[in-house]
Design an enzyme around this catalytic site. Structure first.
Site, PDB file in Angstrom:
ATOM      1  CB  CYS A 191       1.451  16.311  -3.852  1.00 58.38           C
ATOM      2  SG  CYS A 191       3.045  16.389  -4.730  1.00 58.38           S
ATOM      3  CB  ILE A 192       1.424  13.041  -7.528  1.00 61.64           C
ATOM      4  CG1 ILE A 192       1.267  12.369  -8.897  1.00 61.64           C
ATOM      5  CG2 ILE A 192       1.389  12.013  -6.418  1.00 61.64           C
ATOM      6  CD1 ILE A 192       2.362  11.368  -9.214  1.00 61.64           C
TER       7      ILE A 192
END
Length: 656
Positions: free
Chosen positions: A390-391
Site C-alpha cells: 500500500c503506502i
C-alpha cells in the site's frame, strides 16, 4: 382510457384489496386468540383461472411474533427505564473527560446533491421515466403481496443479489410482511441508482463520484434490516429476552462512544480474544534496530538454509505491520520465512503530537533507507529484495527513484535487487471511492484539526475507511452490537483493522495534497525528497506488482498504471477479493484465485481479457518469481541478539 389512468386504477384497486385483506387477517387473528382451540382457517381458494394455474404450495410458516400490546409496552417501558439509567451514568462518568470531536463539513454533500437536483429539473422526462418504473414495480409488488396473503406462491418482483448478506434470514423470504419490506426497499434502491446513473453522465467526474457515493451510503443506511422494528431477527430476540438485547446494545453503544472520545468507534472484534506476540504476530524474531520512527524486526529462520539475499518488508504506516503476520495459518511473513528467506520488517511508531513535523521524506530517510543500511551491515550483503504494501509501496517507489538520481553514490546502501509492490498506487488520477473525501476544502478542514492535535487521529481514519464499505464494516456491527446486544466474533483481520494508527500532520497533509489531490508523483521531477527530484521512470529494478480485483482503496486499474512507468522487467498479477483478503490469502485456503498475463497491454481491461486464470493463492507464483533474484543457499541466519523479542514494543502502542 389512457395507460396512466389504467395504472392508477389498478394501483388503487390493489391497495384497497390489500387493506381489506389485512383487516380480514387481523379479524381472524383476533378470533383465533379468543378461541385457541378453534379450527385453523383454510387457505382461500383461487378466484380465477390464472390463480388456479399457479403452482399451489403450502403457505410458509408464519412469523411467530406475539403481538400482545401489553407485553410490548412492558418491554419498551423496561428498556426506556434501564436506558435512562445507563445514559445518566455515562454522562456523569465522562463529564470531565476531554473530547476531541471533529468538525463535519456537509458542504461537499450539499453541493453535490444540489448539482444532481438541478440536472433532474433540467430533464424532467428522465425523472418521470424512473418514477413510472418505480410505480409499476410498486403495483406489481402489491399484487404479489396480496396473493401471498391468500396463501399463494409468487415469484419475487425484484430479488436481492446473491452476494447481498443483509437478507439471509429465513423470514425475509418466508414471511410476506418482511418480504414486502425487503422488495419495496430493493425496488426503491434500484430505481434511485438508475436515476443517478442516468444523470451523472453529464456531470463533472469528481462531482459525479460524490453523488454516486453519497447516494449509495444513504441507501445502505436506510435498509430495513438496520432498524429494530423492521428486522425480524431483532424482533424475535427482543421478545425472547424481554428487551435485554436492546439494553445490552445501549451499553455497547455508549462504551463505543466513550472509546472514541465522543465519536462512535464501532467494536468489530472481540479484542480480549487476541494478544500480540501470543495469538497474533507470533512469528519468532527480535527487534534488532530502532529509532524514533521505527523498529526493525529480524525473523528467525525456520529452514536449515536460506537464500543469500535478505528480504525487507516496508508495511503501511496506516495501521500496523502485523496484518502480514496474523495467526500461524495465514501469516504472510511466516510463509516467506518457511520458503527460506531472511526476513526483516519495519514496525512503524504510532505517532503522537511530538511527530507533528515529521515529513513524508522522513519515512524514506529514517525508515526505508536506514533499514536498508542496517541490513547491509548486519548481513554483509550488498543486495536486498524489498516489498512495499500500500503506502509502503508508494514509499518504495519514491526511495528507488531517490537513490537512482542522487548525485552522490551512497556506498552504505545495498542495491535493491527486486521490488515487490502490493496493492500500491503511484498514479492517483483514479484513486477509487476515497476521492470523495479529498478536495481542497475538505483537506483544509482536516489540516485545521491536525494543527491542534499534531496528527490525524486514528479514529477519523478508521471511520473514513469503514464508510467506503458500510455494508461490510458498519451496519452488520450496528445490528449485532446495538440491536441484538451481542459481542462481535473474534476475527483477526478486524482486530487488526481496529488497531489503527495516528498519522503525522505534516506527512499526511503532503500526501493528500501532492499525491491524491494534485497527482504530482506521476510527473517526473514534480516532487522532491531531501532536495532530490523524484522521477519514477528511472526505476529499472525487476518489479512484481500485485493488485486485487475488488480493491476499494487502490483500484486495480489504477495500480496497473505503474506497469507503464517502471522501465525494468515487470510482472503484473491480479488476485481475487480486496485490499486485505486478496493479499492475505495462504495457499492452504485455496480461495479467490488470480490472473496472469506477461503481455502488459495498454488497456488493463484488454490485459484481463487475455489473462490466464489460476486457482488458489498468488503466493507460490510470487515465490517462484522471487527465487531468481534471491541468490544461492547459505546457512540459516540465526537471530541471537536484539533489543527485544518480536513483535516489539512500538506495535503495542494503541491509539485508543
Amino acid at each position: 382510457m389512457s395507460d396512466k389512468n389504467n395504472s392508477t386504477m389498478d394501483s388503487m384497486a390493489a391497495l384497497s384489496a390489500l387493506k381489506e385483506a389485512m383487516e380480514e387477517r387481523l379479524r381472524k387473528t383476533n378470533a383465533a386468540a379468543e378461541k385457541p382451540e378453534s379450527k385453523k382457517e383454510e387457505a382461500p381458494q383461487p378466484q380465477n383461472k390464472e390463480q388456479a394455474a399457479a403452482p399451489q404450495e403450502p403457505a410458509p410458516e408464519e412469523f411467530e411474533l406475539n403481538f400482545d400490546v401489553i407485553e410490548w409496552l412492558q418491554i419498551l417501558m423496561h428498556v426506556a427505564q434501564e436506558g435512562q439509567k445507563l445514559i445518566i451514568d455515562y454522562i456523569v462518568r465522562t463529564k470531565n473527560e476531554p473530547m476531541e470531536l471533529p468538525k463535519f463539513n456537509l458542504a461537499p454533500i450539499m453541493d453535490s446533491m444540489s448539482t444532481f437536483a438541478s440536472k433532474i429539473v433540467e430533464d424532467p422526462e428522465r425523472y418521470a421515466e424512473v418514477q413510472l418504473a418505480y410505480w409499476q414495480h410498486s403495483i406489481d409488488l402489491t399484487r404479489a403481496t396480496f396473493m401471498r396473503m391468500q396463501g399463494l406462491t409468487t415469484k419475487p418482483i425484484i430479488k436481492e443479489d446473491a452476494q447481498d448478506k443483509r437478507f439471509k434470514a429465513k423470514d425475509w423470504q418466508t414471511n410476506w410482511v418482511f418480504d414486502f419490506m425487503k422488495q419495496s426497499y430493493l425496488s426503491a434502491t434500484e430505481e434511485a441508482r438508475r436515476l443517478v446513473q442516468m444523470e451523472v453522465s453529464n456531470i463533472e467526474q469528481k462531482t459525479a463520484k460524490k453523488i454516486e457515493f453519497y447516494t449509495r451510503l444513504f441507501l445502505d443506511a436506510t435498509a430495513p434490516n438496520n432498524f429494530w422494528m423492521t428486522n425480524p431477527e431483532v424482533l424475535k430476540e427482543t421478545l425472547k429476552t424481554k428487551g435485554e438485547n436492546l439494553i445490552r446494545g445501549l451499553k455497547n453503544l455508549l462504551q463505543d462512544i466513550e472509546n472514541g472520545r465522543g465519536m462512535l468507534r464501532i467494536k468489530m472484534s472481540n479484542y480480549n480474544a487476541f494478544q500480540l506476540g501470543k495469538t497474533l504476530a507470533m512469528t519468532p524474531g527480535k527487534v534488532v534496530y530502532q529509532n524514533k520512527l521505527m523498529q526493525l524486526i529480524q525473523f528467525s529462520p525456520s529452514t536449515p538454509t536460506v537464500h543469500k539475499t535478505p528480504f525487507l518488508i516496508i508495511p503501511p504506516w496506516i495501521n500496523k505491520y502485523y496484518v502480514l503476520d496474523l495467526r500461524e495459518k495465514n501469516s504472510f511473513i511466516r510463509y516467506l520465512v518457511s520458503q527460506g528467506h531472511t526476513v526483516f520488517c519495519i514496525s512503524w511508531a504510532n505517532p503522537d503530537r511530538t511527530f507533528a513535523l515529521t515529513q513524508f521524506e522522513d519515512y524514506m530517510e529514517t525508515g526505508a533507507l536506514e533499514a536498508m543500511r542496517f541490513i547491509k551491515n548486519r548481513t554483509g550483503e550488498n543486495e536486498v529484495n524489498v516489498l512495499g504494501y500500500c503506502i509502503g509501496g508508494t514509499l518504495l517507489a519514491i526511495t528507488q527513484a531517490y537513490i537512482n538520481v542522487s548525485p552522490k553514490k551512497d556506498v552504505t546502501l545495498p542495491k535493491i535487487n527486486s521490488a515487490t509492490y502490493l496493492v500500491t498506487l503511484i498514479d492517483f488520477a483514479q484513486p477509487g471511492d476515497i476521492s470523495v473525501f479529498i478536495d481542497d476544502e475538505q483537506i483544509t478542514l482536516l489540516e485545521e484539526r491536525m494543527a491542534k492535535l499534531g496528527y490525524l487521529d486514528a479514529n477519523s481514519l478508521f471511520m473514513t475507511f469503514n464508510l467506503l464499505r458500510s455494508n461490510d464494516l458498519i451496519w452488520p456491527y450496528v445490528i449485532n452490537n446495538y440491536l441484538l446486544g451481542k459481542e462481535p466474533y473474534p476475527f483477526d483481520v478486524l482486530y487488526w483493522n481496529a488497531d489503527s494508527t495516528n498519522l503525522p500532520a505534516a506527512m499526511q497533509s503532503y500526501y493528500l495534497r501532492m499525491m491524491y489531490l494534485n497527482n504530482r508523483l506521476i510527473v517526473p521531477d514534480a516532487l522532491t525528497m531531501k532536495d532530490i527530484p523524484i522521477d519514477l521512470t528511472t526505476i529499472t529494478t525487476p518489479t512484481f506488482m500485485l493488485a486485487t480485483r475488488e480493491d476499494h482503496i487502490a483500484p486495480w486499474r489504477s495500480t496497473y498504471a505503474a506497469s507503464k512507468i517502471y522501465q525494468g522487467p515487470k510482472k503484473f498479477v491480479l488476485a481475487g477479493s480486496g485490499h486485505i483478503a486478496g493479499v492475505i490469502n495462504p495457499p492452504e485456503n485455496n480461495k479467490y484465485g488470480y490472473w496472469t498475463n506477461d503481455n502488459l497491454e495498454e488497456d488493463p481491461d484488454i490485459w484481463l481479457e487475455k489473462a490466464e486464470p489460476h486457482k488458489g493463492s498468488w503466493w507460490p507464483e510470487w515465490i517462484k518469481w522471487l527465487a531468481q533474484y534471491s541468490g544461492e543457499q547459505i546457512e540459516g541466519r540465526e537471530v541471537k541478539d536484539g533489543i527485544e523479542d518480536s513483535p516489539g514494543s512500538y506495535v503495542k502502542v494503541r491509539s485508543i
